[in-house]
Every structure is written in structure tokens, then in C-alpha cells.
Design an enzyme around this catalytic site. Structure first.
Site, PDB file in Angstrom:
ATOM      1  CD1 TRP A 127      -2.685   1.584   0.484  1.00 51.51           C
ATOM      2  CD2 TRP A 127      -2.095   1.831   2.621  1.00 51.51           C
ATOM      3  NE1 TRP A 127      -3.447   2.595   1.018  1.00 51.51           N
ATOM      4  CE2 TRP A 127      -3.105   2.768   2.323  1.00 51.51           C
ATOM      5  CE3 TRP A 127      -1.571   1.793   3.913  1.00 51.51           C
ATOM      6  CZ2 TRP A 127      -3.595   3.670   3.265  1.00 51.51           C
ATOM      7  CZ3 TRP A 127      -2.066   2.687   4.854  1.00 51.51           C
ATOM      8  CH2 TRP A 127      -3.064   3.619   4.530  1.00 51.51           C
ATOM      9  CG  ASP A 208      -2.203  -2.785   7.274  1.00 52.27           C
ATOM     10  OD1 ASP A 208      -3.346  -2.879   7.759  1.00 52.27           O
ATOM     11  OD2 ASP A 208      -1.832  -1.813   6.586  1.00 52.27           O
ATOM     12  CB  ALA A 210      -6.897  -2.937   6.174  1.00 53.61           C
ATOM     13  CE  LYS A 243     -10.743  -0.142   3.055  1.00 57.90           C
ATOM     14  NZ  LYS A 243      -9.686   0.764   3.458  1.00 57.90           N
TER      15      LYS A 243
HETATM   16  C1  LMR Z   1      -7.074   2.037  -0.317  1.00 61.19           C
HETATM   17  O1  LMR Z   1      -5.983   1.469  -0.429  1.00 61.19           O
HETATM   18  O2  LMR Z   1      -7.746   2.404  -1.302  1.00 61.19           O
HETATM   19  C2  LMR Z   1      -7.663   2.245   1.051  1.00 61.19           C
HETATM   20  O3  LMR Z   1      -6.853   1.667   2.013  1.00 61.19           O
HETATM   21  C3  LMR Z   1      -7.983   3.668   1.320  1.00 61.19           C
HETATM   22  C4  LMR Z   1      -6.780   4.522   1.543  1.00 61.19           C
HETATM   23  O4  LMR Z   1      -6.764   5.241   2.554  1.00 61.19           O
HETATM   24  O5  LMR Z   1      -5.862   4.523   0.723  1.00 61.19           O
END
Ligand code: LMR
Length: 394
Positions: A127, A208, A210, A243
Site C-alpha cells: 500500500w 496490517d 485492514a 471496511k
Molecule cells: C485504499 O488502499 O484504497 C484504502 O486503504 C484507502 C486509503 O486510505 O488509501
């Protein structure tokens, strides 16, 4: 003085939100930021959350401060959701945080406090905000091979070979399930191999989490995290309720520090509580309270779990439908990975030029690295997406 500030631009995920807003084309398809949409294109408030909110409105008598680490009932309910009922609670320190990102940030702060000069190994890719926060904090980041674009799956040999470089005190940041952005998770064997390489180096895993509930179900999605906690002496877990409870804007998350033994827990708890005080004093409580009410009431919990299961099935159906449409249009199985991936996201292997063409020629918005948010796709848009993917040369 403030006029000398450096200029920052929105990251790739947020930039798309702005571009979409100013695109007047009807029928534009938003596969950008990770938000679930139902069949009508709405991001609903989950039934149990709404009911808890009504009950809370009636029962709440004060808006005075919560406890500095967060309310104990919330921390305990989330610990059980993530680690299961049997995990030794005495080993776990915890704080409530503003969202999963808040937990990630506090986790990195804790690592830096425990070990200045700590190195954090990250999946390549990961991410984007992981990298951004690590860089902001001045923490050295070491990417390791994770995703093989040729197979669209985890590159297990590459991953283990890169992690052979781990030294004692390094940290390995992993995604507990539904890897963001790739959609590819290690299998149980892969997790065991990860645990072995981490433990034999004396490194520390940080997970992580999420998307618990978006892959194969609440319990299955926690299995890897639980396996890591059963085998590693120390683990950090940054989890999000955005989520799986659909409470994105309430900013509800938790950071857990699993310690070697109950004796070392107070030290970690003290440091975590101190971090909350330094960052924002008291964590937000509204979302955390709703989560606590839902998790601790059998009726609300059953309703929540049923709705969450429905959201997951919808994502699985969309994956199946998209893979099938792509099979038909490409006359090949080269997109079958879409069906094998888990969670909201998949990397479809689009180049920057193909991403631009999807946007400019087809009004389809995907992240610059070729990540699509399947959970944002409407069933009716599947044919258009498949057609455009073939058209741009995927
Ligand atoms: C994403 O990756 O789209 C989500 O985790 C939202 C974000 O805050 O980036």
C-alpha cells in the site's frame, strides 16, 4: 515562514477521487479508492451499525473523555475478533487509534522508539501509504519480492530468498489477508515459511489487517495472523474497522502489541498509551463504541456477520463474473487470476499508458499501478470493464 513549506500533491489513490469528480462523462466507472459499493452503487451503513447507533443515541449520557488507550471493552472485543477467544490476553497491549492508518502510524512510531535505526521490510508492492509514512518518519525501508506479475501470484521463492537478508531486530510488514494492492496472499504453507525465516533471523513481524471478513470469512482471514502470533515471540498488529464495519469516516482502528510474556506487557502498554497522548490525547470513540456494541451483542453480531458475509459473496461473484467475461472475450484463461485473488483489490498488470487509456478512452478509473477495486464494481459494468481491458491491450 509558512510560505516556505514544501509542496505536497495527493497520492495516486486520492488523486483519482479528484479526477473522477471533475469527469462529466456519464457511466464513468470508479475502481479507485478501496470502498465497498452495493448493487445500487451505494456504500451503505450496515444494518447492525445503524441499530447500534440508534441504541447509542438513546443510552449515551456523556461525551466526556474516553480512557487514554481507548475503552477497555473495545480493546478486548477487537482482540478477541482478531486473535480468537483463547489467546492469552495478558500478553497483549493495545490502543484504539483513528482508523487502520492511525494504527499503522502508531506502530511505526513504536518501532522507532524501541529501536532507533530499525529497518522495515515491505512487500513489493505494498500500500503506497505504508511507504509514504515510513519515509516521513525517516525509517529505512527494504522492499522484498512478493508478487510475480507473470503468474499474478505470490512469488514464494523470491520472497524467501530476499528475506534471507533479515537481521536481528528488523521488522517485516505483512498483510494479514487480502493483500493491498495485489490481491494475492500466501497459502498456509507460505505463512509457515515466512514465520520460519522471520524467527530464525530474530526479526519481528508487523501485520496490517485492514480487510478481515472480505477474503474467505472472519475466522479464515484471521488465520495467518493467529498462526504468526502462535509462533513469534513479539508481533505488532494494526487493524482497521473501516471496511468490515463500513465505518470509513468514523476512523476506528486498533494497534495490538503481542509481547513475549505477560511480564513485558506493562512496558508496551505504557509506551502505546504515551504515543496516544503525544499524538491526539484521546482516541475517537464513536466508531469504537458502535463496534463494541455490535461485537458484544449476540443479535447485532449475527446480523453484522450475515451482512458482511453478503458483501464478501458479492465480491467473490464479481470476481467470477469478470474472469468469465474476460475468458470469453480473450478466448484464454490468462485472466483467471482475477477469480483466484482475494479481497477488494487485484493488480491487472496494466502499464501506465494502459491505465491512462482506460481513463481517457473508456472512463474507467484504476490506480496508476494497475490496481482495480473489485468491491467498487457494479455487476452491470463487468462487460464494459472486460471489453476495455482487452481493447487497451491487456
Ligand atoms: C485504499 O488502499 O484504497 C484504502 O486503504 C484507502 C486509503 O486510505 O488509501
Amino acid at each position: 515562514m509558512l510560505g516556505r513549506l514544501p509542496a505536497f500533491s495527493a497520492d495516486g489513490i486520492l488523486r483519482i477521487k479528484e479526477q473522477l469528480r471533475s469527469d462529466p462523462r456519464p457511466g464513468k466507472i470508479d475502481l479507485g479508492v478501496g470502498v465497498y459499493k452495493d448493487a445500487t452503487g451505494a456504500t451503505p451503513i450496515m444494518r447492525a451499525v445503524k441499530r447500534a447507533e440508534r441504541l447509542l443515541w438513546e443510552a449515551e449520557t456523556t461525551k466526556s473523555y474516553t480512557a487514554l488507550p481507548g475503552e477497555p471493552e473495545y480493546l478486548a472485543a477487537m482482540r478477541r475478533l482478531i486473535l480468537g477467544d483463547d489467546f492469552e490476553a495478558g500478553r497483549v497491549a493495545a490502543i484504539a487509534t483513528p482508523g487502520g492508518t492511525g494504527a499503522v502510524r502508531q506502530g511505526f512510531e513504536l518501532l522507532r522508539m524501541a529501536r532507533p535505526g530499525v529497518r522495515v521490510f515491505v512487500t513489493d508492492p505494498t500500500w503506497g501509504n505504508h511507504l509514504s509514512i515510513l519515509s516521513y518518519l525517516g525509517i529505512e525501508t527494504v522492499p522484498f519480492r512478493y508478487f510475480d506479475p507473470a503468474t499474478h501470484d505470490v512469488d514464494a521463492p523470491g520472497m524467501l530468498s530476499d528475506l534471507a537478508e533479515l537481521r536481528e531486530g528488523d521488522v517485516v510488514l505483512l498483510h494479514g489477508c487480502c493483500h493491498n494492492p495485489s490481491g494475492a496472499d500466501p497459502d498456509a504453507q507460505g505463512w509457515q515459511a515466512l514465520i520460519r525465516v522471520i524467527n530464525s533471523a530474530g526479526a519481528v513481524p508487523m501485520i496490517d489487517l485492514a480487510y478481515q471478513g472480505f477474503g474467505d470469512g472472519l475466522e479464515a482471514d484471521a488465520a495467518a495472523t493467529r498462526a504468526v502470533c502462535a509462533a513469534c515471540p513479539e508481533v505488532l498488529i494494526a487493524a482497521s474497522c473501516s471496511k468490515n464495519f463500513g465505518i470509513y469516516r468514523e476512523r476506528t482502528g486498533i494497534l495490538l502489541a503481542v509481547m513475549q510474556d505477560a511480564g513485558s506487557r506493562p512496558l508496551a502498554q505504557g509506551a502505546l498509551t504515551h504515543l496516544n497522548r503525544q499524538s491526539y490525547s484521546f482516541p475517537p470513540d464513536h466508531g469504537a463504541r458502535l463496534v463494541t456494541m455490535v461485537l458484544n451483542d449476540a443479535g447485532l453480531r449475527a446480523d453484522w456477520q450475515g451482512e458482511l458475509d453478503g458483501m464478501r459473496s458479492q465480491i467473490v461473484s464479481l470476481r467470477g463474473a469478470l474472469a468469465q467475461e474476460l475468458r470469453r472475450r480473450s478466448n484464454s484463461g490468462r485472466f483467471d487470476f482475477v477469480e483466484a485473488h482475494r479481497g477488494m483489490f487485484s493488480l491487472i498488470g496494466a502499464s501506465p499508458a494502459q491505465v491512462a487509456s482506460l481513463r481517457d478512452d473508456h472512463a474507467i478509473y484504476v490506480i496508476g499501478d494497475g490496481r482495480i477495486n473489485i468491491a467498487g464494481l457494479g455487476m452491470g459494468d463487468v462487460p464494459a470493464l472486460a471489453k476495455a481491458m482487452i481493447k487497451v491491450g491487456l
